[in-house]
Enzyme design. Sequence first.
Site, PDB file in Angstrom:
ATOM      1  N   ASN A  48      -9.840  15.639 -11.274  1.00 30.40           N
ATOM      2  CA  ASN A  48      -8.826  14.757 -11.868  1.00 30.40           C
ATOM      3  C   ASN A  48      -9.468  13.584 -12.616  1.00 30.40           C
ATOM      4  O   ASN A  48      -8.794  12.617 -12.954  1.00 30.40           O
ATOM      5  CB  ASN A  48      -7.901  14.197 -10.784  1.00 30.40           C
ATOM      6  CG  ASN A  48      -7.182  15.294 -10.025  1.00 30.40           C
ATOM      7  OD1 ASN A  48      -6.727  16.274 -10.617  1.00 30.40           O
ATOM      8  ND2 ASN A  48      -7.080  15.143  -8.715  1.00 30.40           N
ATOM      9  N   HIS A 134       4.224  14.059  -3.873  1.00 29.04           N
ATOM     10  CA  HIS A 134       2.953  14.152  -3.148  1.00 29.04           C
ATOM     11  C   HIS A 134       3.133  13.909  -1.645  1.00 29.04           C
ATOM     12  O   HIS A 134       4.001  13.144  -1.223  1.00 29.04           O
ATOM     13  CB  HIS A 134       2.017  13.091  -3.736  1.00 29.04           C
ATOM     14  CG  HIS A 134       0.588  13.216  -3.325  1.00 29.04           C
ATOM     15  ND1 HIS A 134       0.065  12.529  -2.268  1.00 29.04           N
ATOM     16  CD2 HIS A 134      -0.430  13.945  -3.850  1.00 29.04           C
ATOM     17  CE1 HIS A 134      -1.228  12.807  -2.163  1.00 29.04           C
ATOM     18  NE2 HIS A 134      -1.550  13.667  -3.107  1.00 29.04           N
ATOM     19  N   GLU A 185       7.417  11.303  -9.015  1.00 29.62           N
ATOM     20  CA  GLU A 185       6.153  11.185  -9.738  1.00 29.62           C
ATOM     21  C   GLU A 185       6.467  11.206 -11.218  1.00 29.62           C
ATOM     22  O   GLU A 185       7.519  11.694 -11.620  1.00 29.62           O
ATOM     23  CB  GLU A 185       5.240  12.381  -9.390  1.00 29.62           C
ATOM     24  CG  GLU A 185       4.481  12.154  -8.116  1.00 29.62           C
ATOM     25  CD  GLU A 185       3.813  13.423  -7.577  1.00 29.62           C
ATOM     26  OE1 GLU A 185       3.239  14.182  -8.359  1.00 29.62           O
ATOM     27  OE2 GLU A 185       3.880  13.614  -6.357  1.00 29.62           O
ATOM     28  N   SER A 189       1.735  16.578  -9.642  1.00 26.85           N
ATOM     29  CA  SER A 189       0.305  16.803  -9.444  1.00 26.85           C
ATOM     30  C   SER A 189      -0.093  18.274  -9.462  1.00 26.85           C
ATOM     31  O   SER A 189      -1.216  18.596  -9.833  1.00 26.85           O
ATOM     32  CB  SER A 189      -0.143  16.166  -8.131  1.00 26.85           C
ATOM     33  OG  SER A 189       0.542  16.735  -7.040  1.00 26.85           O
ATOM     34  N   ASP A 214       5.353   7.203  -8.980  1.00 28.02           N
ATOM     35  CA  ASP A 214       3.922   7.426  -8.745  1.00 28.02           C
ATOM     36  C   ASP A 214       3.322   8.015 -10.026  1.00 28.02           C
ATOM     37  O   ASP A 214       3.610   9.156 -10.386  1.00 28.02           O
ATOM     38  CB  ASP A 214       3.772   8.390  -7.555  1.00 28.02           C
ATOM     39  CG  ASP A 214       2.324   8.733  -7.243  1.00 28.02           C
ATOM     40  OD1 ASP A 214       1.420   8.367  -8.022  1.00 28.02           O
ATOM     41  OD2 ASP A 214       2.096   9.392  -6.204  1.00 28.02           O
ATOM     42  N   HIS A 217      -1.015  10.875 -12.068  1.00 29.89           N
ATOM     43  CA  HIS A 217      -1.564  11.808 -13.063  1.00 29.89           C
ATOM     44  C   HIS A 217      -1.201  11.447 -14.496  1.00 29.89           C
ATOM     45  O   HIS A 217      -1.444  12.234 -15.415  1.00 29.89           O
ATOM     46  CB  HIS A 217      -1.128  13.238 -12.733  1.00 29.89           C
ATOM     47  CG  HIS A 217      -1.695  13.694 -11.427  1.00 29.89           C
ATOM     48  ND1 HIS A 217      -2.961  14.207 -11.302  1.00 29.89           N
ATOM     49  CD2 HIS A 217      -1.180  13.643 -10.173  1.00 29.89           C
ATOM     50  CE1 HIS A 217      -3.209  14.475 -10.029  1.00 29.89           C
ATOM     51  NE2 HIS A 217      -2.138  14.135  -9.326  1.00 29.89           N
ATOM     52  N   LYS A 248      -8.317   8.736 -10.229  1.00 32.05           N
ATOM     53  CA  LYS A 248      -8.225   9.917 -11.109  1.00 32.05           C
ATOM     54  C   LYS A 248      -8.735   9.542 -12.500  1.00 32.05           C
ATOM     55  O   LYS A 248      -9.928   9.363 -12.663  1.00 32.05           O
ATOM     56  CB  LYS A 248      -6.812  10.470 -11.037  1.00 32.05           C
ATOM     57  CG  LYS A 248      -6.647  11.135  -9.658  1.00 32.05           C
ATOM     58  CD  LYS A 248      -5.289  11.552  -9.248  1.00 32.05           C
ATOM     59  CE  LYS A 248      -5.399  12.169  -7.851  1.00 32.05           C
ATOM     60  NZ  LYS A 248      -4.168  12.107  -7.091  1.00 32.05           N
TER      61      LYS A 248
HETATM   62  C1  LIG Z   1      -3.966  11.865  -5.618  1.00 30.62           C
HETATM   63  C2  LIG Z   1      -2.574  11.428  -5.481  1.00 30.62           C
HETATM   64  C3  LIG Z   1      -2.206  10.368  -4.648  1.00 30.62           C
HETATM   65  C4  LIG Z   1      -3.172   9.728  -3.710  1.00 30.62           C
HETATM   66  O1  LIG Z   1      -4.061   8.901  -4.369  1.00 30.62           O
HETATM   67  P1  LIG Z   1      -5.518   8.713  -3.728  1.00 30.62           P
HETATM   68  O2  LIG Z   1      -6.030   7.512  -4.414  1.00 30.62           O
HETATM   69  O3  LIG Z   1      -6.267   9.964  -4.020  1.00 30.62           O
HETATM   70  O4  LIG Z   1      -5.302   8.511  -2.263  1.00 30.62           O
HETATM   71  C5  LIG Z   1      -0.908   9.941  -4.671  1.00 30.62           C
HETATM   72  N1  LIG Z   1       0.022  10.542  -5.433  1.00 30.62           N
HETATM   73  C6  LIG Z   1      -0.287  11.584  -6.221  1.00 30.62           C
HETATM   74  C7  LIG Z   1       0.770  12.198  -7.046  1.00 30.62           C
HETATM   75  C8  LIG Z   1      -1.578  12.065  -6.264  1.00 30.62           C
HETATM   76  O5  LIG Z   1      -1.873  13.119  -7.014  1.00 30.62           O
END
Ligand SMILES: *Cc1c(COP(=O)(O)O)cnc(C)c1O
Length: 396
Positions: A48, A134, A185, A189, A214, A217, A248
């Site tokens: 990522n 997620h 989101e 993801s 969130d 991505h 990411k």
């Molecule tokens: C990776 C991810 C997280 C968690 O983030 P980290 O910093 O890896 O703990 C949260 N939400 C989504 C959609 C993710 O893909």
Amino acid sequence: MNSFTDELNRRLASLREQNLFRELRRVDSAQGPRIQIGGQSFLNFSSNDYLGLANHPALKEAAIKSVEKFGAGTGASRLVSGSLAPFHELEEALADFKKTEAALTFSTGYAAAVGTITALMGKEDVIILDKLVHACIVDAAKLSGAKLRIFDHNDLNDLAEKLQWATSDPQHSSPSSRHILIVTESVFSMDGDTAPLREIVALKEKFGAWLMVDEAHATGILGENGRGLAEALGVSSQVEIQMSTLGKALGASGGYICGSRALIDYLVNRARSFIFSTAPVPAAAAAATAALKLVQSPEGDAKRTALSTHVAALNLKLKTQNSKFQSAILPLILGDEPLALAAAAKLRTQNIFVPAIRYPTVARGAARLRITLTAKHSAAHLDELVTALAQIKIQN
Ligand SMILES: *Cc1c(COP(=O)(O)O)cnc(C)c1O
């Protein structure tokens, strides 16, 4: 004899039987389009690190300088031992990037979700989640004790129904004291598709709910300067809680929440994953600050252009495009878990690394190859992947 180990071995055997057993693969190189596994070089479509920043000289230099000035570790929680300057610099840079009053960073995105949702919501409240959010959001919602409702993925009618229920539940004595939080989101993801944020904002306003998005991505990739999908759709000022990760496209490590000053002050007082956890290493914060500067520079634009060129080209070849916004996640859904595992193994024999994603990351029977592209891939890398997929008859 040893019943604890026996029990665990039984559970592990069951995972193996279901093709759900997972194991770690040791990598002996930095993130990049090629990685070293077991002495061999693999073309990497699993990361990522979308903009190729994890191994960027500017981030490494910032991390090294920060180690030299502030040391390797932090000694305690930020509320206990004092809050190191690199976190404040990063939070100012994040608030500036997202155009919010304030920001707060956490050790991970996972910790940001858990700390924030449990701080805001309690058992009188209702949390409404998109079916594909997620795991960290699902865990947070469960831990909060709030009533939990799931709406079908990106289904606005279903969301409206759940909101209707939450605002008119006859069993609830005082709906006025009940808070409703919608969490989704922006770019999903494991599917790479996008949420209809404008419509979701309209619904949450209509029903008086709060919205948390969130952008894990989308950060660094979508919207002006990579501010995210909410910015691209012109609704970021209407999203109460803007969450993302620094791990990411930003190439570092950590999670963050952007929002009002009141939200951030409240989280400092109430988010348990922030309060009761040692501050992350300053090197991670310094690297993330360097990344934020980079994604808002002409170099950031050039990286986004390179990435979107690759995404468009591969989507065309694999017929995988599923949003008008180009995400760097291209899933090839195969269904059966053994099928996805076999496909990933066959690709590895050709020195191509694509992860097979299985339950519980995705639903049972929706196993897939999850291809992720980065700005550092080349057209030749994509050709190699397309040829290999054709050879193993995943695509023709
Ligand atoms: C990776 C991810 C997280 C968690 O983030 P980290 O910093 O890896 O703990 C949260 N939400 C989504 C959609 C993710 O893909």
